[in-house]
Design an enzyme around this catalytic site. Structure first.
Site, short mmCIF file in Angstrom:
data_model
loop_
_atom_site.label_atom_id
_atom_site.label_comp_id
_atom_site.label_asym_id
_atom_site.label_seq_id
_atom_site.Cartn_x
_atom_site.Cartn_y
_atom_site.Cartn_z
N THR A 55 38.68 52.05 -10.09
CA THR A 55 39.65 50.99 -10.32
C THR A 55 39.40 50.39 -11.70
OG1 THR A 55 39.71 50.49 -7.95
CG2 THR A 55 40.62 48.84 -9.45
N ASP A 113 40.94 46.05 7.13
CA ASP A 113 39.72 45.87 6.33
C ASP A 113 39.62 44.43 5.82
OD1 ASP A 113 37.31 46.67 5.30
OD2 ASP A 113 38.15 47.62 3.51
#
Length: 494
Positions: A47, A163
């Site tokens: 990322t 999550d």
């Protein structure tokens, strides 16, 4: 700096380079997205913080690159599917103020999958815990009041996040709002697959028992949120907050000089029940439980006094009749306040007040406009602010403070400065920038609305341009604006 996206290179180039000096790879994705630095890395990708060079302002964005390390074929295939599904989930959710917006999803010339989304500047709650220490009860309630509406929204779209954990909740720096991120594990649930066993996904410390068996439901997200709260209250790993021998949670034993009331404790206990039927069944049900506790603890006669903010955006006191002597539609203002989008609500307040006074073209209000402002409309605007802020914000809240300090229609510098100190418009000196306001329930009592009452003895000259955008120009008027408003509130019995 311009970072090469070739995993075998990652060379740092100058900010204007089009191709990597080391490997020759193209640096701009789709001729617009430039990676600046690596901000995250896992087994299936990287990322990057990036900028969008296609826009004049060159705003930040996030590039997620699917680049799996050596894994089994089945694992790689599943990871690739999840990466694609994250884009699909974000796209299906559309635009929501507290979910990162999806900008693009594509396969680049290098054959790798990329996802580009909104960049959220701020700390996640794990970082905040390490920096500021454990959360107190009020902070936990505020966390629930912000995250539960997001879960209510995604669950209404048949999406389960799967999550929920401190690392995936970011406190946005610009307005302190909590943002739910990382939908890489999110799952779309249809009536056909609701009972099917799926892949076990999530962080082991936070996943619900049924999710550990591959059968996540909406209540699984509520369980993970509850465990997140316990961790933030104690700073102790959830594994240690559970007594395996006795098969029960013992989180209260780990509270150190950080008391939690029985009401709040019972809500947390119900969030983390092992049996899904014993747990809250929906986010709105938890919000309702929080609202019941709040309404009991805030007598109607003291609604304008400071309280710890536990505001439900779906369960509220009796509805307000949106009356207007000028036919103004206040539904958008109400919706923004319901969602606790304080800055947008502040700007919408300016819009509707200009409309009521027929001063949209001029873009500012005169004292005579305030003196003749319809009581019906002033009451509607004020009641909306008071209601959805739990009595913290609103013209009547400000006026009460002003009068308590001895304020009248006559200008008194001492009173005006004291008022600025009380409502947070002065911090040593008057705050000269609209962007220095605190658009959050943590703001001092009476801090908002602010847009039309700039604190340095002048009011904002605002106007709507040809695109319909609210703008702020030069400044006009003076403290007389607010003193006139306080007087009008008395005349209208508000």
């Amino acid at each position: 700096m311009s970072l090469c996206l070739n995993p075998d290179c990652s060379h740092k180039n100058t900010p204007t380079d089009k191709f990597c000096h080391k490997c020759g790879s193209q640096l701009l994705l789709r001729e617009r997205y430039r990676a600046l630095k690596l901000i995250g890395q896992g087994g299936f990708g990287k990322t990057f913080q990036a900028i969008d060079e296609d826009k004049p302002s060159k705003p930040y964005c996030v590039i997620k690159q699917f680049f799996p390390s050596a894994q089994g074929t089945g694992t790689l295939q599943k990871a690739a599917e999840l990466f694609k599904e994250e884009a699909i989930r974000l796209d299906s959710l559309g635009r929501y103020p507290q979910i990162p917006e999806l900008y693009a999803y594509f396969t680049a010339n290098d054959g790798r999958q990329y996802l580009v989304q909104e960049y959220i500047e701020g700390q996640n709650l794990e970082q905040e815990l390490k920096q500021e220490g454990v959360f107190n009860e009020a902070k936990i309630k505020h966390l629930l009041s912000e995250i539960l509406p997001i879960l209510e929204f995604i669950h209404s779209k048949q999406v389960i996040h799967r999550d929920i954990k401190p690392e995936n909740i970011i406190r946005r720096k610009s307005d302190n709002k909590l943002i739910l991120v990382d939908f890489g594990a999110a799952k779309f649930v249809s009536p056909l697959n609701r009972s099917m066993t799926g892949t076990i996904i999530g962080s082991a410390e936070y996943i619900a028992p049924e999710q550990g068996n591959g059968k996540a439901v909406n209540a699984s997200d509520l369980y993970s949120l509850g465990v997140t709260c316990l961790y933030l209250l104690t700073g102790i790993s959830p594994f240690d907050l559970f007594d395996g021998g006795e098969h029960q949670w013992v989180w209260r034993q780990w509270l150190v000089n950080n008391p939690v009331s029985n009401d709040s404790g019972n809500i947390l206990d119900k969030l983390i029940e092992f049996g899904t039927k014993k747990r809250y069944q929906s986010a709105s049900e938890v919000l309702q439980a929080l609202q019941i506790k709040t309404s009991v603890s805030i007598p109607q006669t003291t609604i304008q006094k400071p309280v710890n903010p536990v505001i439900s955006v779906t369960q509220t006191p009796p509805s307000i009749q949106l009356k207007s002597a000028k036919g103004i539609d206040y539904r958008n203002l109400e919706d923004l306040l319901k969602r606790q989008q304080w800055k947008q609500a502040d700007e919408e307040t300016a819009r509707v007040m200009l409309q009521v006074a027929n001063r949209t073209k001029e873009g500012w209000l005169r004292v005579e406009d305030i003196d003749n402002f319809p009581c019906e409309d002033l009451r509607t605007i004020d009641q909306l602010w008071v209601k959805y802020s739990g009595g913290r914000f609103g013209f009547s809240v400000q006026a009460k403070i002003y009068r308590e300090l001895g304020g009248t229609r006559e200008y008194n510098e001492r009173v005006w400065n004291a008022f600025g100190d009380r409502v947070g418009w002065r911090v040593n000196n008057w705050i000269y920038s609209y962007w220095n306001c605190t658009f959050d329930l943590k703001a001092p009592l009476g801090h908002l609305p602010f847009l039309l009452t700039r604190a340095d003895n002048r009011t904002f000259d605002i106007y709507i341009d040809e695109t319909g955008t609210l703008r702020r120009g030069h400044f006009v008027g003076g403290a007389l604006f607010y003193r006139s408003l306080a007087s009008r509130l008395v005349e209208c019995n508000i």
